[in-house]
Design a protein around this motif. Structure first.
Motif, PDB file in Angstrom:
ATOM      1  N   GLU A 230       0.818  -1.208   0.000  1.00  0.00           N
ATOM      2  CA  GLU A 230       0.000   0.000   0.000  1.00  0.00           C
ATOM      3  C   GLU A 230       0.856   1.264   0.000  1.00  0.00           C
ATOM      4  N   SER A 231       1.866   1.272   0.847  1.00  0.00           N
ATOM      5  CA  SER A 231       2.708   2.473   0.947  1.00  0.00           C
ATOM      6  C   SER A 231       3.846   2.431  -0.065  1.00  0.00           C
ATOM      7  N   ASN A 232       4.102   1.236  -0.638  1.00  0.00           N
ATOM      8  CA  ASN A 232       5.261   1.013  -1.508  1.00  0.00           C
ATOM      9  C   ASN A 232       6.576   1.377  -0.807  1.00  0.00           C
ATOM     10  N   LYS A 233       6.578   1.215   0.523  1.00  0.00           N
ATOM     11  CA  LYS A 233       7.801   1.479   1.287  1.00  0.00           C
ATOM     12  C   LYS A 233       8.376   0.160   1.765  1.00  0.00           C
ATOM     13  N   GLN A 234       9.704   0.162   1.961  1.00  0.00           N
ATOM     14  CA  GLN A 234      10.314  -1.039   2.514  1.00  0.00           C
ATOM     15  C   GLN A 234       9.961  -1.156   3.989  1.00  0.00           C
ATOM     16  N   VAL A 235       9.776  -2.396   4.438  1.00  0.00           N
ATOM     17  CA  VAL A 235       9.506  -2.627   5.855  1.00  0.00           C
ATOM     18  C   VAL A 235      10.827  -2.469   6.620  1.00  0.00           C
ATOM     19  N   PRO A 236      10.771  -2.186   7.933  1.00  0.00           N
ATOM     20  CA  PRO A 236      12.012  -2.092   8.718  1.00  0.00           C
ATOM     21  C   PRO A 236      12.776  -3.424   8.661  1.00  0.00           C
ATOM     22  N   PHE A 237      14.057  -3.338   8.356  1.00  0.00           N
ATOM     23  CA  PHE A 237      14.884  -4.522   8.131  1.00  0.00           C
ATOM     24  C   PHE A 237      15.593  -4.891   9.440  1.00  0.00           C
ATOM     25  N   ALA A 238      15.378  -6.115   9.903  1.00  0.00           N
ATOM     26  CA  ALA A 238      15.966  -6.570  11.165  1.00  0.00           C
ATOM     27  C   ALA A 238      17.441  -6.910  10.979  1.00  0.00           C
ATOM     28  N   SER A 239      18.170  -7.034  12.083  1.00  0.00           N
ATOM     29  CA  SER A 239      19.484  -7.664  11.984  1.00  0.00           C
ATOM     30  C   SER A 239      19.294  -9.162  12.210  1.00  0.00           C
ATOM     31  N   PHE A 240      20.289  -9.969  11.856  1.00  0.00           N
ATOM     32  CA  PHE A 240      20.049 -11.414  11.789  1.00  0.00           C
ATOM     33  C   PHE A 240      21.325 -12.197  12.023  1.00  0.00           C
ATOM     34  N   GLN A 241      21.148 -13.442  12.439  1.00  0.00           N
ATOM     35  CA  GLN A 241      22.268 -14.389  12.534  1.00  0.00           C
ATOM     36  C   GLN A 241      22.779 -14.686  11.126  1.00  0.00           C
ATOM     37  N   ASP A 242      24.071 -14.988  11.005  1.00  0.00           N
ATOM     38  CA  ASP A 242      24.620 -15.367   9.695  1.00  0.00           C
ATOM     39  C   ASP A 242      23.672 -16.338   9.006  1.00  0.00           C
ATOM     40  N   LEU A 243      23.404 -16.068   7.760  1.00  0.00           N
ATOM     41  CA  LEU A 243      22.470 -16.913   7.023  1.00  0.00           C
ATOM     42  C   LEU A 243      23.219 -17.522   5.834  1.00  0.00           C
ATOM     43  N   TRP A 244      23.380 -18.846   5.870  1.00  0.00           N
ATOM     44  CA  TRP A 244      24.096 -19.540   4.803  1.00  0.00           C
ATOM     45  C   TRP A 244      23.129 -20.045   3.751  1.00  0.00           C
ATOM     46  N   PHE A 245      23.525 -19.936   2.508  1.00  0.00           N
ATOM     47  CA  PHE A 245      22.872 -20.662   1.420  1.00  0.00           C
ATOM     48  C   PHE A 245      23.851 -21.762   1.023  1.00  0.00           C
ATOM     49  N   LEU A 246      23.437 -23.019   1.176  1.00  0.00           N
ATOM     50  CA  LEU A 246      24.327 -24.152   0.927  1.00  0.00           C
ATOM     51  C   LEU A 246      23.854 -24.960  -0.273  1.00  0.00           C
ATOM     52  N   ASP A 247      24.823 -25.663  -0.874  1.00  0.00           N
ATOM     53  CA  ASP A 247      24.523 -26.575  -1.992  1.00  0.00           C
ATOM     54  C   ASP A 247      23.722 -25.881  -3.088  1.00  0.00           C
ATOM     55  N   THR A 248      24.002 -24.613  -3.298  1.00  0.00           N
ATOM     56  CA  THR A 248      23.249 -23.899  -4.330  1.00  0.00           C
ATOM     57  C   THR A 248      23.595 -24.482  -5.694  1.00  0.00           C
ATOM     58  N   GLU A 249      22.568 -24.632  -6.507  1.00  0.00           N
ATOM     59  CA  GLU A 249      22.830 -24.970  -7.901  1.00  0.00           C
ATOM     60  C   GLU A 249      21.729 -24.403  -8.767  1.00  0.00           C
ATOM     61  N   ALA A 250      22.102 -24.129 -10.005  1.00  0.00           N
ATOM     62  CA  ALA A 250      21.114 -23.679 -10.983  1.00  0.00           C
ATOM     63  C   ALA A 250      21.499 -24.364 -12.277  1.00  0.00           C
ATOM     64  N   THR A 251      20.608 -25.192 -12.778  1.00  0.00           N
ATOM     65  CA  THR A 251      20.954 -25.938 -13.976  1.00  0.00           C
ATOM     66  C   THR A 251      20.138 -25.433 -15.164  1.00  0.00           C
ATOM     67  N   THR A 252      20.760 -25.535 -16.317  1.00  0.00           N
ATOM     68  CA  THR A 252      20.115 -25.080 -17.551  1.00  0.00           C
ATOM     69  C   THR A 252      19.528 -26.290 -18.275  1.00  0.00           C
ATOM     70  N   VAL A 253      18.770 -25.996 -19.313  1.00  0.00           N
ATOM     71  CA  VAL A 253      18.145 -27.058 -20.108  1.00  0.00           C
ATOM     72  C   VAL A 253      19.208 -28.010 -20.673  1.00  0.00           C
ATOM     73  N   ARG A 254      20.363 -27.453 -21.029  1.00  0.00           N
ATOM     74  CA  ARG A 254      21.436 -28.310 -21.564  1.00  0.00           C
ATOM     75  C   ARG A 254      22.267 -28.979 -20.483  1.00  0.00           C
ATOM     76  N   GLY A 255      21.874 -28.759 -19.218  1.00  0.00           N
ATOM     77  CA  GLY A 255      22.545 -29.481 -18.134  1.00  0.00           C
ATOM     78  C   GLY A 255      23.757 -28.799 -17.553  1.00  0.00           C
TER      79      GLY A 255
END
Ligand SMILES: *[C@@H]1O[C@H](CO)[C@@H](O)[C@H](O)[C@H]1NC(C)=O
Ligand SMILES: *[C@@H]1O[C@H](CO)[C@@H](O)[C@H](O)[C@H]1NC(C)=O
Ligand SMILES: *[C@@H]1O[C@H](CO)[C@@H](O)[C@H](O)[C@H]1NC(C)=O
Ligand SMILES: *[C@@H]1O[C@H](CO)[C@@H](O)[C@H](O)[C@H]1NC(C)=O
Ligand SMILES: *[C@@H]1O[C@H](CO)[C@@H](O)[C@H](O)[C@H]1NC(C)=O
Ligand SMILES: *[C@@H]1O[C@H](CO)[C@@H](O)[C@H](O)[C@H]1NC(C)=O
Length: 292
Positions: A230-255
């Motif tokens: 409604e306001s198109n404003k960002q919500v207040p952003f919290a601080s946070f514990q380290d956040l890991w993204f693990l085993d990331t993969e993105a595969t294409t149609v050709r593999g």
């Protein structure tokens, strides 16, 4: 403008049971402790009050940590800044479109920033498109809210923009839980989202057809300071514990696995030039997001 946590997370509540939402058709299944159970208890709750988007990002001119300097020396760093998210983003192209994106990450575990009031928020998600292809974005993730007394609540959600976002009621997620999100685009209008919380024994599979046309160019792994519609404003952003993204993969149609190797690592910088959130590559499949 201040909203109660509940109204901001759930908006005007409209419950839908698996069927058809504005042209999008879907079927859903649920596994609990490895067994298929009745999925009708998973209700999707429309959240018209939130917008999860990735806005453009600009190239960085400075590096801030030792590891970034080391990475830069190895030609292994590609940092840029955004005003609403941090994380990693990779790109393919028409000739070899994206088929699948995957990652394993923690549900944001938040602490109130001393400034910024309450409640405060952060959303972690994975998606296909939304950048070079800006008219559509297939995404799923988790949002955590922390309120004035430090109490937190989290919920999982999915969205095929420009369609609405839906929170997934009754799929339990708690701050600090390890969850995985696996998104597949079978073709431009048909896909699958799998959200798993192995720690609590739940896995949801959602098959989607007749969705808004994807380009299948971009993939991303993101922690976002999202917008209140409604306001198109960002919500207040919290601080946070380290956040890991693990085993990331993105595969294409050709593999090909385009993963985070060569991805842009994006930091979130507020309008005053303060970096609130920083993404650093650990190796070619894993990266960490830290709070500042
Ligand atoms: C989703 O589609 C796959 C086949 O493409 C099928 O194996 C699976 O059962 C489907 N799941 C649901 C919930 O329809
Ligand atoms: C970022 O840098 C790359 C080269 O490293 C350049 O091709 C691109 O145009 C730059 N983007 C912006 C927004 O400055
Ligand atoms: C999407 O990108 C096009 C061309 O790059 C631009 O003209 C348009 O304003 C963008 N739309 C949004 C919603 O950002
Ligand atoms: C993601 O899901 C697809 C099926 O939709 C499966 O083929 C693929 O192996 C899964 N990826 C991971 C990393 O689990
Ligand atoms: C897209 O893939 C789905 C599932 O595999 C299939 O049912 C549908 O016919 C395909 N659509 C097109 C346009 O190829
Ligand atoms: C850096 O990331 C951008 C995508 O934002 C990509 O176009 C560019 O090729 C990347 N550069 C390197 C050196 O990996």
């Amino acid at each position: 403008m201040r909203h109660s946590v509940f109204s901001l997370l759930l908006g005007a509540i409209s419950l839908i049971t698996p069927a058809v939402v504005s042209g999008l058709e879907f079927t859903v299944s649920l596994e609990q402790d490895g067994k298929t159970v009745d999925a009708s208890k998973l209700q999707f709750v429309k959240i018209p009050s939130l917008r999860h988007r990735r806005r453009g990002h600009r190239n960085a001119t400075t590096t801030t940590t030792t590891r970034q300097h080391e990475n830069a020396k190895r030609g292994n760093n590609n940092i840029s800044y955004s005003d609403n998210w941090c994380g990693a983003s990779s790109r393919s192209d028409d000739a070899d479109p994206i088929r699948n994106v995957f990652g394993y990450f923690t549900v944001p575990d938040l602490k109130l920033r001393p400034t910024g009031g309450a409640p405060q928020f952060a959303a972690a998600w994975i998606g296909i498109d939304g950048a070079k292809c800006n008219q559509t974005l297939l995404q799923a993730g988790v949002t955590t809210v922390v309120n004035s007394n430090g109490g937190q609540s989290a919920s999982a959600w999915w969205e095929w923009y420009p369609g609405a976002a839906y929170s997934i009621a009754n799929l339990p997620v708690k701050p600090g839980d390890w969850v995985s999100v696996n998104i597949t685009a079978h073709n431009a209008t048909s896909g699958r989202i799998i959200v798993t919380n192995a720690q609590r024994g739940y896995s949801m599979t959602l098959n989607l057809t007749s969705g808004p046309k994807l380009c299948r160019w971009d993939v991303e792994w993101i922690l976002e300071d999202f917008y209140e519609a409604e306001s198109n404003k960002q919500v207040p952003f919290a601080s946070f514990q380290d956040l890991w993204f693990l085993d990331t993969e993105a595969t294409t149609v050709r593999g090909k696995n385009i993963g985070i190797n060569g991805a842009a690592m994006v930091h979130l910088m507020d309008p005053k030039g303060k970096v609130l959130c920083q993404a650093e590559k650990y190796d070619d499949a894993n990266f960490v997001i830290t709070s500042h």
